[in-house]
Design an enzyme around this catalytic site. Structure first.
Site, PDB file in Angstrom:
ATOM      1  CG  PHE A  16      27.302-110.921  60.527  1.00  0.00           C
ATOM      2  CD1 PHE A  16      27.005-111.295  61.831  1.00  0.00           C
ATOM      3  CD2 PHE A  16      26.999-109.613  60.137  1.00  0.00           C
ATOM      4  CE1 PHE A  16      26.435-110.402  62.729  1.00  0.00           C
ATOM      5  CE2 PHE A  16      26.426-108.713  61.019  1.00  0.00           C
ATOM      6  CZ  PHE A  16      26.134-109.114  62.321  1.00  0.00           C
ATOM      7  CD  GLU A  72      22.688-111.557  75.227  1.00  0.00           C
ATOM      8  OE1 GLU A  72      23.715-111.444  75.924  1.00  0.00           O
ATOM      9  OE2 GLU A  72      22.485-110.873  74.200  1.00  0.00           O
ATOM     10  CB  THR A 101      32.330-105.388  67.029  1.00  0.00           C
ATOM     11  OG1 THR A 101      31.278-104.925  67.881  1.00  0.00           O
ATOM     12  CG2 THR A 101      31.924-106.708  66.397  1.00  0.00           C
ATOM     13  CE  LYS A 144      31.766-113.580  70.425  1.00  0.00           C
ATOM     14  NZ  LYS A 144      31.715-112.731  69.216  1.00  0.00           N
ATOM     15  CE1 TYR A 168      26.081-113.224  68.944  1.00  0.00           C
ATOM     16  CE2 TYR A 168      26.409-115.571  68.607  1.00  0.00           C
ATOM     17  CZ  TYR A 168      26.865-114.348  69.074  1.00  0.00           C
ATOM     18  OH  TYR A 168      28.094-114.245  69.674  1.00  0.00           O
ATOM     19  NE  ARG A 210      34.678-108.426  71.220  1.00  0.00           N
ATOM     20  CZ  ARG A 210      33.410-108.069  71.001  1.00  0.00           C
ATOM     21  NH1 ARG A 210      33.103-106.801  70.843  1.00  0.00           N
ATOM     22  NH2 ARG A 210      32.469-108.980  70.943  1.00  0.00           N
ATOM     23  CG  ASN A 261      34.636-110.622  68.481  1.00  0.00           C
ATOM     24  OD1 ASN A 261      34.219-111.695  68.929  1.00  0.00           O
ATOM     25  ND2 ASN A 261      33.835-109.684  68.009  1.00  0.00           N
ATOM     26  NE  ARG A 321      29.216-104.229  74.075  1.00  0.00           N
ATOM     27  CZ  ARG A 321      28.903-104.899  72.935  1.00  0.00           C
ATOM     28  NH1 ARG A 321      28.259-106.071  72.997  1.00  0.00           N
ATOM     29  NH2 ARG A 321      29.233-104.426  71.782  1.00  0.00           N
ATOM     30  CG  HIS A 334      28.236-112.369  73.651  1.00  0.00           C
ATOM     31  ND1 HIS A 334      27.589-111.755  72.599  1.00  0.00           N
ATOM     32  CD2 HIS A 334      27.335-112.394  74.686  1.00  0.00           C
ATOM     33  CE1 HIS A 334      26.346-111.437  72.973  1.00  0.00           C
ATOM     34  NE2 HIS A 334      26.169-111.818  74.229  1.00  0.00           N
TER      35      HIS A 334
END
Ligand code: UDP
Ligand code: MG
Length: 139
Positions: free
Chosen positions: A58, A134, A92, A10, A50, A103, A120, A86, A123
């Site tokens: 948010f 995606e 998150t 990110k 998203y 993270r 964080n 993940r 993604h």
């Protein structure tokens, strides 16, 4: 199963100069980078990425955050890529992410930006189906 997932370093992490360290961790974990590019995302692509969060408190801030600067986008491949990425990312909320996850290891003292969005660093898709979607947005 050999699988692909969509991954994005990110804008917060890129701005902090963490790209190479995070890429190193991803490769160390057995992922092959199939496709990659740096991109300052447009709002249309951010809204597609998203879409699942549309309507949430948010959402607008998240679109602003993800379009605020360049991100590093990848299609990654390995066994159980979706789940394994993940796991490598962690929870998150970086304050709840386990030590050894990206993270947690790269969390900032203040994890919130000025719009209250959680910074964080990374993604990763949450399902094989979403991974395909995606990847198709960006590659
Ligand atoms: N997010 C946030 N506040 C929240 C939930 C999410 O700022 O209460 C941001 C955060 O950057 C997160 C992203 O929105 O990574 C997408 O949220 P999601 O629930 O999909 O978490 P992820 O899949 O990234 O772990
Ligand atoms: Mg998600």
């Amino acid at each position: 199963m050999l699988e692909r997932t969509f991954c994005m370093i990110k804008p917060d992490a890129l701005a902090r100069g963490l790209k190479d360290q995070i890429l190193g961790r991803i490769k160390e974990d057995g992922f092959n980078i199939i496709k990659e590019k740096e991109l300052k995302m447009g709002r249309t692509d951010a809204q597609k990425l998203y879409a699942v969060h549309q309507g949430k408190s948010f959402y607008a801030g998240l679109v602003n955050f993800i379009t605020s600067g360049p991100a590093y986008l990848m299609a990654l491949e390995r066994e159980d890529a979706v789940l394994e990425l993940r796991k490598l990312m962690g929870a998150t909320d970086p304050r709840q992410a386990a030590p050894g996850t990206l993270r947690s290891d790269f969390k900032e003292d203040n994890i919130f930006n000025s719009e209250g969005i959680m910074k964080n660093v990374i993604h990763g898709s949450d399902s094989v189906e979403n991974a395909k979607y995606e990847i198709s947005i960006f590659f």
